[in-house]
Design an enzyme around this catalytic site. Structure first.
Site, PDB file in Angstrom:
ATOM      1  N   HIS A 378       0.854  -1.302  -0.156  1.00  0.00           N
ATOM      2  CA  HIS A 378      -0.083   0.074   0.009  1.00  0.00           C
ATOM      3  C   HIS A 378       0.693   1.130  -0.140  1.00  0.00           C
ATOM      4  CE1 HIS A 378      -4.207  -1.454   0.414  1.00  0.00           C
ATOM      5  NE2 HIS A 378      -3.605  -2.494   0.923  1.00  0.00           N
ATOM      6  N   LYS A 569      -8.507  14.325   3.738  1.00  0.00           N
ATOM      7  CA  LYS A 569      -7.707  12.946   3.695  1.00  0.00           C
ATOM      8  C   LYS A 569      -6.984  13.122   5.018  1.00  0.00           C
ATOM      9  CE  LYS A 569      -6.366  14.146  -0.266  1.00  0.00           C
ATOM     10  NZ  LYS A 569      -6.088  12.933  -1.240  1.00  0.00           N
ATOM     11  N   ARG A 570      -6.332  12.153   5.414  1.00  0.00           N
ATOM     12  CA  ARG A 570      -5.494  12.267   6.536  1.00  0.00           C
ATOM     13  C   ARG A 570      -4.264  13.421   6.113  1.00  0.00           C
ATOM     14  NH1 ARG A 570      -5.464   8.415  10.911  1.00  0.00           N
ATOM     15  NH2 ARG A 570      -3.667   9.432  11.619  1.00  0.00           N
ATOM     16  N   LYS A 575       0.760  14.470   1.120  1.00  0.00           N
ATOM     17  CA  LYS A 575      -0.586  14.739   0.604  1.00  0.00           C
ATOM     18  C   LYS A 575      -0.424  16.347   0.265  1.00  0.00           C
ATOM     19  CE  LYS A 575      -2.579  10.925   2.926  1.00  0.00           C
ATOM     20  NZ  LYS A 575      -3.351  10.005   1.742  1.00  0.00           N
ATOM     21  N   THR A 677      -8.434   6.710  -3.026  1.00  0.00           N
ATOM     22  CA  THR A 677      -9.790   6.314  -3.332  1.00  0.00           C
ATOM     23  C   THR A 677     -10.882   7.455  -3.068  1.00  0.00           C
ATOM     24  OG1 THR A 677      -9.616   5.551  -1.179  1.00  0.00           O
ATOM     25  CG2 THR A 677      -9.583   3.947  -2.806  1.00  0.00           C
ATOM     26  N   LYS A 681     -14.327   8.948  -5.125  1.00  0.00           N
ATOM     27  CA  LYS A 681     -15.544   9.276  -4.712  1.00  0.00           C
ATOM     28  C   LYS A 681     -15.779  10.545  -5.185  1.00  0.00           C
ATOM     29  CE  LYS A 681     -14.378   6.420  -0.767  1.00  0.00           C
ATOM     30  NZ  LYS A 681     -13.535   6.422   0.456  1.00  0.00           N
TER      31      LYS A 681
END
Length: 849
Positions: A378, A569-570, A575, A677, A681
Site C-alpha cells: 500500500h 484526507k489524513r 499529501k 480512493t 468518490k
C-alpha cells in the site's frame, strides 16, 4: 437556486429506493414495536431517540438473519474455495442505512417510521461510526467486503475488535485535540459474540528441540473471542461475515498471585492480557515498532489461522467430523489476502502450524503456504515499511523468528544460485537487515512467502517493480501484478447522494449499482440541457444542505453558489495540504491587493486527522486554522473567500461532504500516493479534480480524457530528475514574488500575531528540507487553479465536464477490483446471480449449474 424538498415532496418522488409495499410497512411497524417492548424493555412514554434507533437496527437485523444463516449453510454444503481477507483495519462507518439499501427495505422502513411519527434521519444520526481504521487502507477493506458479498464470493474479513477506534478529533483554539472513541459505549446491535469459537493464542516462552521436532513451550496464553458482523451483498440475498477478535484473559491467569494470596491484584491484572484489543494504533503511513502493536498483529493472525484450519478440516458436505486429514487441497480451498504487511506473520504462523503441529515436511508446508498467500502493498514511503527488531521477535515469538531465519536461508541460497558472487544483491534481498539494530523486513517476507504481490494503481505497481522491489521483480517477475483500487457505488453514490442517483436512474435505469461501467451510457446525454440542469440541481441541493449544516456547526456564513473546493484526507506532508494552504494565502493576497476586482467566490474546506505524535501534521492544522481566522474575519474579503477546517473527518462526514463538492484536490507529490480512493468518490459524485499525475489520478484522466481534469505539477520522472539534480527551495522563493510573500507572512507571524514564531518550524521544513518539493509545483498549481476559476464561470460547461467524470467512473468500482483479485489471484469466479431468498426453496444442484 433549487430549494430542499419538503417531506411530502420527498415521499412523492419515485426513486431508486422503490415504492414501499403496504404489507412490508405493516410488518416493519410490528417488528419495531416488538423490539421496543421485548429487546429494549421500554414503552413509547419513556423511550429515548436512542431506544428508537436500537429498535430500528434490530428490526433491520431481523431481515438479515435468515439470509446470513442461509448463506453460511450454502457455503457449507457447496464447499467452494473460500477467500480470507486479513486486515488490521476496517473503516466501516455506519451500518443501518447501508443494510436497508442492500436488503431493499429502505422505503418500507422509511414509511413505517413516518407512520409511527418518527424521523428516520434523526435515528440514523444516532449510530456510532465503526471507526476501526485510519484512512484509505481501512476504508478499502470495507469497500472490498461489500463487493465480495455483492459478487457472491465465499469471503470472510478477519480483523480486531478494537474497543477504541480512531480518536475523535476536536479543534480547540485552532489545534487538534484527541478524544477516545468509545464506540461500544451503548452496545453494537450488529455484532454477535461467538464464545463457542474462542481460541488460544500463545506469546513468549521458549523453543525446545525434541525427537518429534521443535516445541514452543512455557508460553503465556491469551484467548481470542470472535464477534461476527453481517456483510450484506446488494439485493442478492448473500450475507457474508466479518469476524473480529477480542482479547480475553484465561481464567487461570497469573496463578502465582493466587498462591501469594493477592487474589484482588490477580483479577485486576487480567487487564494486561485484554489490552491487546483495546485500541487502534492511529498512524497512517507510518511504522511505530511497539510491542503492543506486534502482539496485535500476531494475535489477529494466530486466531484467524486456527479458525481457517478448523473450517477447512470440517466443512465438507454436511459432515461435522474432521473429514479432511490431508492439507494437499488447502490452496485449492483457501485464499489468504494480506492487506499490507500488518498480517505478514500469517506466513511463519502457517508454516509453524503445518510443520510443528500437523507434521508436514518443510518443502510441502512451504509449497502450500506460497500457493495460499498473496500480498498487497500500500505504500512506497520508507517510514511506513514495517521492520521489526529481531530482539523483539525473539522475546515475543521465538519460534516464528526461527522459521523466518530458515525461510531467509533457503531464499538467499536461491539468490546466490541465480546470481553467484553478487553479495550486494544478497544483502539487499535478505529478510534480515543487518545495518544498525538487526531487523526483519516484513515486505520482503511477504514477497518471498506469497504467490502474488500487487500494488494498488498502475503507476504504483510500476514503481514497485522498477524501484522498491526491483531485485525481487528480477527474480520472480510472474508474482507481480496491479490491482487498481475501487470504491463501492452502493455507499458512495446510492446511499450518500440519492438526488444524483435518482437523476442517473431516470436516464439509464438501475443496473449501474452493480454494473458501474453502465454509467458510460450517460455520455450520450452530455449535451442534453434537461439532463445538465438536473445534475446541476442535484449538486445545488447537496451544497445547500451542507452549507446549512456548516453554518450551524461553525458559525461561518457560507455562500452556497461559491465553489466548494475540498481536500479531505489524513494530514501528511506528502499529501501536501500545505500547498493548498499556500494557494489560499495567495488568493487572499490577490483579493487584498485588488479589493474591487472580480473573483470567483470559493469556500475552501480542508479536513482530516493528524496522527497524535506527528508534530508537523499538527502544525499544518494550526496553520490552516490560523489562515482561516484571518481570511474569514477580513471585511474586504467578504464572501469571496472562506476557509473552513472540517472537524473530525470520518466516513459519516465524507458521506455528507463529497456529494456537495465542486472541486476535489488530489495534490500529492508524484510517486507518493499509492492510489487514493477519495479521488474516485469525488469523481463519481460529479466533482472536478485538480491533481498531480500520481496514484489513480492518472487512470482517472485516461478514463475521462485530459480535458475533464485539471492536471498540474511534475511527473514521477521529473521528480526523480529534480532529486538527482538537487532541490533548492530558495531558487523558487527568490524567483516567485507571490510565493515569497506567502512564506514571509507565515514566517513573520502575520497569521499568528500573538505568537510570531509559531510557524517557524513549518517554514524551516519548506525552505531547507522539504522531501515533497512544494515550491517546485507552486506555479503550475496556481496556473491550474486559474483555469478552474475560468471554467467555474461557465456553469453549463463545468457541469458537462462533471457528467463526463461521472460517466467515466465505472472502472473505479470495487466490484471491478474484486473481480480481478478473484480471477487473477484467488482463483474464484465472481457471480451476479442471486441466492434464493429465505422464503424461497433452496438452490438445487441443477439451479447452480
Amino acid at each position: 437556486m433549487a430549494t430542499p424538498k419538503t417531506d411530502l415532496e420527498k415521499r412523492k418522488q419515485i426513486s431508486v429506493r422503490g415504492i414501499a409495499q403496504v404489507e412490508n410497512v405493516a410488518n416493519v411497524k410490528k417488528t419495531f414495536n416488538r423490539h421496543l417492548h421485548y429487546t429494549l424493555v421500554k414503552d413509547r412514554n419513556v423511550s429515548t431517540p436512542r431506544d428508537y434507533y436500537f429498535a430500528l437496527a434490530h428490526t433491520v437485523r431481523d431481515h438479515l438473519t435468515s439470509r446470513w444463516i442461509r448463506t453460511q449453510q450454502h457455503y457449507y454444503e457447496k464447499d467452494p474455495k473460500r477467500v480470507y481477507y486479513l486486515s488490521l483495519e476496517y473503516y466501516m462507518g455506519r451500518s443501518l442505512t447501508n443494510t436497508m439499501i442492500n436488503l431493499g427495505i429502505q422505503s418500507a422502513c422509511d414509511e413505517a417510521l413516518y407512520q409511527l411519527g418518527l424521523d428516520i434521519e434523526e435515528l440514523e444520526s444516532l449510530e456510532e461510526d465503526a471507526g476501526l481504521g485510519n484512512g484509505g487502507l481501512g476504508r478499502l477493506a470495507a469497500c472490498f467486503l461489500d463487493s465480495m458479498a455483492t459478487l457472491r464470493m465465499a469471503a470472510y474479513g478477519y480483523g480486531i475488535r478494537y474497543e477504541y477506534g480512531i480518536f475523535a478529533q476536536k479543534i480547540r483554539n485552532g489545534e487538534q485535540v484527541e478524544e477516545p472513541d468509545d464506540w461500544l459505549r451503548f452496545g453494537n446491535p450488529w455484532e454477535k459474540g461467538r464464545p463457542e469459537y474462542m481460541v488460544p493464542v500463545n506469546f513468549y516462552g521458549r523453543v525446545e528441540d525434541t525427537p518429534q521436532g521443535k516445541k514452543w513451550l512455557d508460553t503465556q496464553i491469551v484467548f481470542a473471542m470472535p464477534y461476527d458482523n453481517p456483510i450484506p451483498g446488494y439485493q442478492n440475498n448473500v450475507v457474508n461475515t466479518m469476524r473480529l477478535w477480542s482479547a480475553k484473559s484465561p481464567n487461570n491467569f497469573n496463578l502465582k498471585f493466587f498462591n501469594d494470596g493477592d487474589y484482588i491484584q490477580a483479577v485486576l491484572d487480567r487487564n494486561f492480557a485484554e489490552n491487546i484489543s483495546r485500541v487502534l494504533y492511529p498512524n497512517d503511513n507510518f511504522f511505530e515498532g511497539k510491542e503492543l502493536r506486534l502482539k496485535q498483529e500476531y494475535f489477529m493472525v494466530a486466531a484467524t489461522l486456527q479458525d481457517i484450519i478448523r473450517r477447512f478440516k470440517s466443512s465438507k458436505f454436511g459432515s461435522k467430523d474432521q473429514v479432511r486429514t490431508s492439507f494437499d487441497t488447502f490452496p485449492d480451498k483457501v485464499a489468504l489476502q494480506l492487506n499490507d504487511t500488518h498480517p505478514s506473520l500469517a506466513i511463519p504462523e502457517l508454516m509453524r502450524i503445518l510443520i510443528d503441529i500437523e507434521g508436514l515436511t518443510w518443502a510441502n508446508a512451504w509449497d502450500i503456504c506460497v500457493r495460499t498467500c498473496a500480498y498487497t502493498n500500500h505504500t512506497v514511503l520508507p517510514e511506513a515499511l514495517e521492520r521489526w527488531p529481531v530482539s523483539m521477535l525473539e522475546h515475543i515469538l521465538p519460534r516464528h523468528l526461527q522459521i523466518i531465519y530458515e525461510i531467509n536461508h533457503i531464499h538467499l541460497q536461491e539468490v546466490s544460485r541465480r546470481w553467484p558472487g553478487d553479495m550486494d544483491r544478497v544483502r539487499r534481498m535478505s529478510l534480515v537487515e543487518e545495518c544498525g539494530e538487526k531487523r526483519i523486513n516484513m515486505a520482503h517476507l511477504c514477497i518471498v512467502g506469497a504467490h502474488a504481490v500487487n500494488g494498488v494503481a498502475a503507476i504504483h505497481s510500476e514503481i514497485l517493480k522498477r524501484d522498491l522491489f526491483k531485485d525481487f521483480y528480477e527474480m520472480t517477475p510472474e508474482k507481480f501484478q496491479n490491482k487498481t483500487n475501487g470504491i463501492t457505488p452502493r455507499r458512495w453514490l446510492l446511499l450518500c447522494n440519492p438526488a444524483l442517483a435518482d437523476v442517473i436512474a431516470e436516464k439509464i435505469g438501475e443496473e449501474w449499482a452493480v454494473h458501474l461501467e453502465q454509467l458510460q451510457k450517460l455520455k450520450e446525454f452530455v449535451k442534453d440541457t434537461g439532463f445538465v440542469r438536473a445534475v446541476q440541481t442535484a449538486k445545488q441541493e447537496n451544497k445547500l444542505r451542507l452549507a446549512k449544516q456548516l453554518e450551524q456547526d461553525y458559525g461561518v456564513s457560507i455562500n452556497p453558489s461559491s465553489m466548494f473546493d475540498i481536500q479531505v484526507k489524513r494530514i501528511h506532508e506528502y499529501k501536501r495540504q500545505l500547498l493548498n494552504c499556500l494557494h489560499i494565502i495567495t488568493l487572499y493576497n490577490r483579493i487584498k491587493a485588488n479589493p474591487g476586482g472580480s473573483f470567483v467566490p470559493r469556500t475552501v474546506m480542508i479536513g482530516g486527522k493528524a496522527a497524535p505524535g506527528y508534530h508537523t501534521a499538527k502544525q499544518i492544522i494550526r496553520l490552516i486554522c490560523a489562515v482561516g481566522r484571518v481570511v474569514n474575519n477580513d471585511p474586504i474579503v467578504g464572501d469571496k473567500l472562506k476557509v473552513i477546517y472540517l472537524e473530525n473527518y470520518r466516513v459519516t462526514l465524507a458521506e455528507k461532504i463529497i456529494p456537495a463538492a465542486d472541486l476535489s484536490q488530489q495534490i500529492s507529490t508524484a510517486g507518493t500516493e499509492a492510489s487514493g480512493t477519495g479521488n474516485m468518490k469525488f469523481m463519481l459524485n460529479g466533482a472536478l479534480t485538480i491533481g498531480t499525475l500520481d496514484g489513480a489520478n492518472i487512470e482517472m484522466m485516461e478514463e475521462m480524457g485530459k480535458d475533464n481534469i485539471f492536471i498540474f505539477g511534475m511527473t514521477v520522472e521529473e521528480v526523480e530528475e529534480l532529486k538527482r539534480k538537487g532541490y533548492n527551495a530558495y531558487d523558487y522563493y527568490n524567483r516567485i514574488p507571490e510565493l515569497r510573500q506567502c512564506i514571509d507572512q507565515i514566517q513573520s507571524g502575520f497569521f499568528s500575531p500573538n505568537n510570531p514564531d509559531q510557524f517557524k518550524d513549518l517554514v524551516n521544513i519548506l525552505m531547507n528540507h522539504d522531501r515533497f518539493y512544494l515550491f517546485a509545483d507552486y506555479e503550475s498549481y496556481l496556473k491550474a487553479q486559474d483555469e478552474v476559476n475560468a471554467l467555474y464561470q461557465k456553469p453549463a460547461e463545468w457541469t458537462r465536464k462533471a457528467i463526463m467524470n461521472i460517466a467515466s467512473s465505472g472502472k473505479f468500482s470495487s466490484d471491478r477490483t474484486i473481480a480481478e483479485y478473484g480471477r487473477e489471484i484467488w482463483g474464484v469466479e465472481p457471480c451476479w446471480e442471486k441466492l434464493p431468498a429465505p422464503h424461497e426453496p433452496r438452490e438445487t444442484e441443477e439451479d447452480a449449474k
